[in-house]
Scaffold this active site. Structure first.
Site, PDB file in Angstrom:
ATOM      1  N   PRO A  29       0.786  -1.343   0.258  1.00  0.00           N
ATOM      2  CA  PRO A  29      -0.180   0.006  -0.154  1.00  0.00           C
ATOM      3  C   PRO A  29       0.907   1.184  -0.085  1.00  0.00           C
ATOM      4  O   PRO A  29       2.178   1.263   0.505  1.00  0.00           O
ATOM      5  CB  PRO A  29      -0.716  -0.150   1.359  1.00  0.00           C
ATOM      6  CG  PRO A  29      -0.046  -1.233   2.300  1.00  0.00           C
ATOM      7  CD  PRO A  29       0.766  -1.994   1.322  1.00  0.00           C
ATOM      8  N   ASP A  30       0.519   2.276  -0.667  1.00  0.00           N
ATOM      9  CA  ASP A  30       1.037   3.689  -0.466  1.00  0.00           C
ATOM     10  C   ASP A  30       0.675   4.415   0.944  1.00  0.00           C
ATOM     11  O   ASP A  30       0.136   3.652   1.728  1.00  0.00           O
ATOM     12  CB  ASP A  30       0.835   4.359  -1.721  1.00  0.00           C
ATOM     13  CG  ASP A  30      -0.693   4.971  -1.733  1.00  0.00           C
ATOM     14  OD1 ASP A  30      -1.580   4.737  -0.846  1.00  0.00           O
ATOM     15  OD2 ASP A  30      -1.156   5.413  -2.753  1.00  0.00           O
ATOM     16  N   PHE A  31       0.872   5.712   1.165  1.00  0.00           N
ATOM     17  CA  PHE A  31       0.367   6.245   2.450  1.00  0.00           C
ATOM     18  C   PHE A  31      -0.840   6.836   1.988  1.00  0.00           C
ATOM     19  O   PHE A  31      -1.589   6.828   3.177  1.00  0.00           O
ATOM     20  CB  PHE A  31       1.493   7.380   2.626  1.00  0.00           C
ATOM     21  CG  PHE A  31       2.699   6.735   3.355  1.00  0.00           C
ATOM     22  CD1 PHE A  31       2.674   5.660   4.139  1.00  0.00           C
ATOM     23  CD2 PHE A  31       4.028   7.663   3.655  1.00  0.00           C
ATOM     24  CE1 PHE A  31       3.725   5.424   4.879  1.00  0.00           C
ATOM     25  CE2 PHE A  31       4.983   7.167   4.432  1.00  0.00           C
ATOM     26  CZ  PHE A  31       4.931   6.156   5.116  1.00  0.00           C
ATOM     27  N   ARG A  32      -1.066   7.453   1.172  1.00  0.00           N
ATOM     28  CA  ARG A  32      -2.036   8.611   1.166  1.00  0.00           C
ATOM     29  C   ARG A  32      -3.339   8.125  -0.001  1.00  0.00           C
ATOM     30  O   ARG A  32      -4.215   8.969   0.210  1.00  0.00           O
ATOM     31  CB  ARG A  32      -1.559  10.080   0.639  1.00  0.00           C
ATOM     32  CG  ARG A  32      -0.649  10.659   1.706  1.00  0.00           C
ATOM     33  CD  ARG A  32      -0.164  11.919   1.287  1.00  0.00           C
ATOM     34  NE  ARG A  32       0.698  12.282   2.424  1.00  0.00           N
ATOM     35  CZ  ARG A  32       2.125  11.766   2.622  1.00  0.00           C
ATOM     36  NH1 ARG A  32       2.586  10.850   1.884  1.00  0.00           N
ATOM     37  NH2 ARG A  32       2.994  12.048   3.714  1.00  0.00           N
ATOM     38  N   ASN A  97      11.024   5.096  -2.602  1.00  0.00           N
ATOM     39  CA  ASN A  97      10.356   3.724  -2.208  1.00  0.00           C
ATOM     40  C   ASN A  97      11.597   3.099  -1.601  1.00  0.00           C
ATOM     41  O   ASN A  97      12.704   3.227  -1.658  1.00  0.00           O
ATOM     42  CB  ASN A  97       9.866   2.888  -3.262  1.00  0.00           C
ATOM     43  CG  ASN A  97       8.667   3.466  -3.808  1.00  0.00           C
ATOM     44  OD1 ASN A  97       7.940   4.550  -3.170  1.00  0.00           O
ATOM     45  ND2 ASN A  97       8.231   3.329  -4.886  1.00  0.00           N
ATOM     46  N   ASP A  99      11.301  -0.194  -1.143  1.00  0.00           N
ATOM     47  CA  ASP A  99      11.005  -1.853  -1.252  1.00  0.00           C
ATOM     48  C   ASP A  99      11.925  -2.452  -2.339  1.00  0.00           C
ATOM     49  O   ASP A  99      11.705  -3.696  -2.646  1.00  0.00           O
ATOM     50  CB  ASP A  99       9.630  -1.866  -1.769  1.00  0.00           C
ATOM     51  CG  ASP A  99       9.414  -1.185  -3.143  1.00  0.00           C
ATOM     52  OD1 ASP A  99      10.305  -0.659  -3.905  1.00  0.00           O
ATOM     53  OD2 ASP A  99       8.295  -0.645  -3.358  1.00  0.00           O
ATOM     54  N   HIS A 114      15.069   7.647   0.077  1.00  0.00           N
ATOM     55  CA  HIS A 114      14.807   7.497   1.702  1.00  0.00           C
ATOM     56  C   HIS A 114      15.162   6.101   2.225  1.00  0.00           C
ATOM     57  O   HIS A 114      14.661   5.656   2.811  1.00  0.00           O
ATOM     58  CB  HIS A 114      12.963   7.246   1.820  1.00  0.00           C
ATOM     59  CG  HIS A 114      12.523   8.846   1.315  1.00  0.00           C
ATOM     60  ND1 HIS A 114      11.021   9.084   1.120  1.00  0.00           N
ATOM     61  CD2 HIS A 114      13.048  10.052   1.508  1.00  0.00           C
ATOM     62  CE1 HIS A 114      10.757  10.168   0.924  1.00  0.00           C
ATOM     63  NE2 HIS A 114      11.949  10.742   0.934  1.00  0.00           N
TER      64      HIS A 114
END
Ligand code: NAD
Length: 236
Positions: A29-32, A97, A99, A114
């Site tokens: 899932p993303d954040f927003r 990302n 991941d 990040h």
């Protein structure tokens, strides 16, 4: 999509700036988005450095669930298209990302502004190891401790921390030299990463591929609203 292919064909140096939206097709899932990580208020402080240092247990309870999702995730059609483009273009990926799906898709030049989940460091003595060594503990939802008594933190940038300098400076340089900057799956509201498009030079084409509007849409040469996987599936 034809316009996107034409813009890519015309460009020599291409930079893709990607966010959580490029990975949602893989199940992460993303954040927003409406069903993103922030739709559960319990997750709001998960990536806050002060909260983590004060009590790492909520993060590791979350990490136990997140690890399962990450382990099942595969590069999406958009990750694979971006890797394919290396065959004919000078491609740099700048990703927010954590991941590692760009690397797993085969992209060679990837700057992770990040950080990454792949390594962890003890917050007390700095001991570093591959996070996979901690997976059995993380899967149980427990906090992984080093022998010195400190606990481990993944090498991802939490809110309140500064960004990895090498990746940041290389991202900035790649964007300054790009003919085309293509943002894929980012809300462009998380700073300082959202400031990166500001480093593009005059004449650099800006393309934005995202499900929802972003604050930079009015400045873009091309905005495509929709699913990154669908949009990139036939890109060569
Ligand atoms: P964000 O959650 O703020 O925004 C994601 C954007 O992607 C949204 O605007 C959404 O409309 C769009 N989107 C979602 N699915 C899409 C799809 N299939 N196709 C096209 N667009 C899609 O994410 P952000 O801008 O990357 O910023 C959030 C921060 O969250 C980043 O710093 C990132 O490090 C972190 N994060 C990373 C992951 C990951 O590694 N996969 C997952 C969640 C959060």
């Amino acid at each position: 999509m034809n316009t996107l292919q034409n813009r890519l064909d015309e460009a020599g140096r291409i930079v893709f700036l990607t966010g959580a939206g490029i990975s949602t097709e893989s199940g992460i899932p993303d954040f927003r988005s409406a069903n993103g990580l922030y739709s559960d208020p319990a997750n709001l402080n998960i990536f806050d450095i002060s909260a983590f240092l004060a009590d790492p247990r909520p993060f590791y309870r979350f990490a136990a669930r997140f690890l399962k999702v990450m382990e099942n995730a595969l590069p999406t059609r958009a990750h694979r298209a971006i890797a394919r483009l290396q065959g004919s273009h000078d491609v740099t990926v700048v990703t927010q990302n954590i991941d590692d799906l760009h690397q797993r898709a085969g992209s060679r030049t990837v700057w992770s502004v990040h950080g990454t989940l792949a390594f962890s460091r003890c917050v007390k003595c700095g001991h570093r190891l591959a996070t996979s060594e901690l997976h059995p503990i993380i899967r149980r939802g427990e906090v992984p401790y080093h022998a010195c008594g400190g606990f481990y933190k993944p090498e991802v940038t939490f809110f309140g921390e500064s960004l990895p300098q090498t990746d940041w400076l290389n991202s900035q340089k790649a964007i300054e030299e790009a003919d085309l900057l293509c943002v894929v799956g980012s809300s462009l509201v998380v700073y300082p990463a959202a400031a990166l498009p500001g480093y593009r030079r005059r004449g650099c084409t800006l393309v934005i591929v995202n499900r929802e509007p972003t604050p930079l849409d009015p400045e873009a040469d091309l905005v495509i609203r929709g699913d990154a996987g669908e949009i990139f599936k036939n890109i060569k």
